[in-house]
Design a protein around this motif. Sequence first.
Motif: not given
Length: 423
Positions: A163-183
């Motif tokens: 779970y923490i890995g998903v959160l870190i990767l979302a930061g690496v990919y700068r996905s703060n404006n993407e919804t969970t569905d988009e991820l």
Amino acid sequence: MSSLRFLCDEEIEDVFGESSGDNDSNFGYDNTELVLNEDEDLDYLLSDDTDRSDSDENQSQNEEYEENNNEIADPLFISKDGRIWNSEPTSNQSGRIRSENIITLPPGVTRYAKSRIDTPKDAFLLYFPKQIEKIIIENSNAFGQAKYGLQHIEIDSNLLYAYIGVLILAGVYRSNNETTDELFDEDNGRPIFRAIMPQKTFRYLNSIIRFDNTMSRRQQSSSDKFEPIRDLFEKWNNLLPNFYNPYESVTVDEQLLGFRGKCPFRQYMPSKPAKYGLKFWMLVCSKTYYVWRIQPYLGKPIGALTSERNQGQRVVLDLVDGLKGHNVTIDNFFSSHELGQILFAKGLTMVGTMRKNKRSIPPKLLECRKLPLYTSTFAFTENTVLVSYVGRKNKCTILQSTFHDSNDVGCGPKKLPAIIDYL
């Protein structure tokens, strides 16, 4: 006040006559090394023939001179709180390091951290030890069982790290404006997220992650807005000084972490890029920007009628606890003569801007009208220097330092005082 900078935009403009630009994500601090001049040793000539009577007479004359000096002190160098300042330096260190600036902790990564790090994962686990992992797993499972019963998905270490890995990767990919569905989208999303865990599991973990015993907290009344994460945060905060010792200069300032969710101490700061977020006080190494200690700003306590008095002073003293020999750079929200003396007694020095309404500032330094541009007016006590610098017409910036002890001014076109040049 900008995030993690020494001077606010208005003060920089006053000093340099131009805008500094907005850069709230960085400290923007250039560390200045202390240069030692070993050739300028202070030599005292002591006479062996001087008898005690001459010494007593000299002491008597000195006391009489000081008493007369106080009586004829320039009123413009007497502050509102009755403190008498001098227009010339009262001490001369002659290039030597002051005892207050001899650091006792060797700067850099500590031996404790070096002996435990072989891989990037080892470095991460230093900041996420078993005691913190245990708090999250136990409280999250307790909440999940109470809410979902038999349908609860038990969390273990592997699932938590995923779970923490998903959160870190979302930061690496700068996905703060993407919804969970988009991820997790099969067509347009990134496959690595789906490879770690299903979207349904990620959503479930999001809904049950807890950092304290939610059920017992709801049965108790508390005025602590930070209680849901207080225990975990304090344990993590206490780990930070164990892995790194700051260099000789540190900075205390605020940082707004962008957040638009529901939170009782969320702040609105229109001058910041994020505008909404959680505000933290931080002490960082001015050279490497390592966060050595951090404290949340929670606003007024629940039920309080007035704001906290001397908050800036209290914050600085909390954050510097454990340091000795360092110079602390702060801005005018924290700075005061009283704080400088307290830090000096603790073996620390400070440099910072001052608000012009402080009672410790003598009237002479507030007189900036009709003074030529780039004029510096100094005031001294035994261990403190004040300087008023005219950076713009009829406007001055006031700084205080217990690190400096001279009225040195640069030879550049703007004749910056050494205190400003240090910043």
